[in-house]
Motif scaffolding. Structure first.
Motif, mmCIF file in Angstrom:
data_model
loop_
_atom_site.group_PDB
_atom_site.id
_atom_site.type_symbol
_atom_site.label_atom_id
_atom_site.label_comp_id
_atom_site.label_asym_id
_atom_site.label_seq_id
_atom_site.Cartn_x
_atom_site.Cartn_y
_atom_site.Cartn_z
ATOM 1 N N ILE A 123 -6.677 -10.742 0.806
ATOM 2 C CA ILE A 123 -5.962 -9.566 1.278
ATOM 3 C C ILE A 123 -6.295 -8.441 0.319
ATOM 4 C CG2 ILE A 123 -3.692 -8.552 1.712
ATOM 5 C CD1 ILE A 123 -2.675 -11.469 2.092
ATOM 6 N N GLU A 124 -6.750 -7.330 0.863
ATOM 7 C CA GLU A 124 -7.160 -6.199 0.038
ATOM 8 C C GLU A 124 -6.324 -4.979 0.383
ATOM 9 O OE1 GLU A 124 -11.292 -3.774 -1.049
ATOM 10 O OE2 GLU A 124 -11.304 -5.405 0.415
ATOM 11 N N LYS A 125 -5.571 -4.507 -0.583
ATOM 12 C CA LYS A 125 -4.742 -3.318 -0.429
ATOM 13 C C LYS A 125 -5.015 -2.398 -1.610
ATOM 14 C CE LYS A 125 -2.297 -4.806 3.186
ATOM 15 N NZ LYS A 125 -2.270 -4.133 4.495
ATOM 16 N N GLY A 126 -5.927 -1.452 -1.436
ATOM 17 C CA GLY A 126 -6.315 -0.618 -2.558
ATOM 18 C C GLY A 126 -6.954 -1.467 -3.640
ATOM 19 N N ASP A 127 -6.425 -1.364 -4.859
ATOM 20 C CA ASP A 127 -6.943 -2.162 -5.969
ATOM 21 C C ASP A 127 -6.281 -3.536 -6.052
ATOM 22 O OD1 ASP A 127 -8.753 -0.251 -6.857
ATOM 23 O OD2 ASP A 127 -7.235 0.774 -8.063
ATOM 24 N N LEU A 128 -5.344 -3.786 -5.165
ATOM 25 C CA LEU A 128 -4.681 -5.094 -5.140
ATOM 26 C C LEU A 128 -5.511 -6.060 -4.311
ATOM 27 C CD1 LEU A 128 -2.215 -6.922 -5.726
ATOM 28 C CD2 LEU A 128 -1.189 -6.026 -3.615
#
Length: 229
Positions: A123-128
């Protein structure tokens, strides 16, 4: 646990994808986000015959080199990661055998156990970036859990990752002892800063940061929250 959990920095590396069907395309799209210096793609189709716009965009990336030919064992030389993603188990085994002979990390799509790593669902949320794996036992279960986590996490923590990325170097520059720095970081992530940012509550966010950050950093609070609220 068969696989060692690891996030690789591929900046400046050379990688190889053998076979460029749908799976190979997905591998390349994800790989390019990690900024390798070059990715070599091998397959037997002519690029002039490609009609799919997304496929062409991937192949025309300046960091991608496409070669229309069959795999040779020497192709793995100098590569950091290799993906065996053809529709032929025989060819995929040739790729994994060549990698094994040179101690090169290899992912094999049709037989994960013959390679040295698997690509986890993520799961990619910005830099997360959140990764999860079933050790190759059930990609379907990985996808199910991924969907559940996406709903639970949403977009709440992505700006907090950006904020912490801005705060961390400032804290470390103060040269305080490790225990003191750890306390600041833990207090920040345990606070309501994520909720304040999500609600676009500038006053609450500034108040939280003032209550936790060392006083010498209070003048930075405006810059720290820039474009996050």
């Amino acid at each position: 646990m068969r696989y060692y959990p690891l996030l690789l920095d591929l900046h400046g590396t050379h990688c190889l994808i053998v076979g460029f069907g749908k799976v190979g395309q997905r591998k390349l799209a994800t790989l390019l986000k990690a900024n390798p210096a070059q990715v070599t793609v091998l397959d037997t189709f002519s690029i002039e015959e490609v009609k799919d716009a997304d496929m062409l965009q991937l192949l025309n990336n300046p960091f991608v080199t496409y070669s229309q030919r069959s795999f040779e064992a020497s192709d793995v030389a100098g590569k950091t990661l290799v993906f065996a993603s053809t529709g032929s188990r025989t060819v995929n085994k040739q790729v994994s055998d060549a990698c094994a002979a040179h101690n090169i990390l290899c992912n094999v799509i049709d037989d994960p156990s013959s390679g040295t790593f698997t690509v986890p669902a993520h799961i990619e949320k910005g830099d997360l970036l959140i990764t999860l794996s079933t050790g190759g036992a059930s990609p379907a279960l990985s996808r199910k859990i991924k969907k559940e986590l996406e709903k639970q996490v949403g977009d709440k923590y992505a700006p907090v990752v950006t904020l912490m990325g801005r705060i961390r170097p400032l804290i470390l520059e103060l040269a305080n002892d490790t225990e003191q720095n750890t306390t600041v970081f833990r207090n920040l992530v345990s606070s309501d800063i994520a909720t304040a940012i999500q609600k676009k509550d500038q006053i609450a966010a500034e108040s939280i940061l003032r209550s936790i950050l060392p006083e010498t950093l209070h003048s930075n609070i405006g810059a720290l929250l820039h474009e996050l609220i």
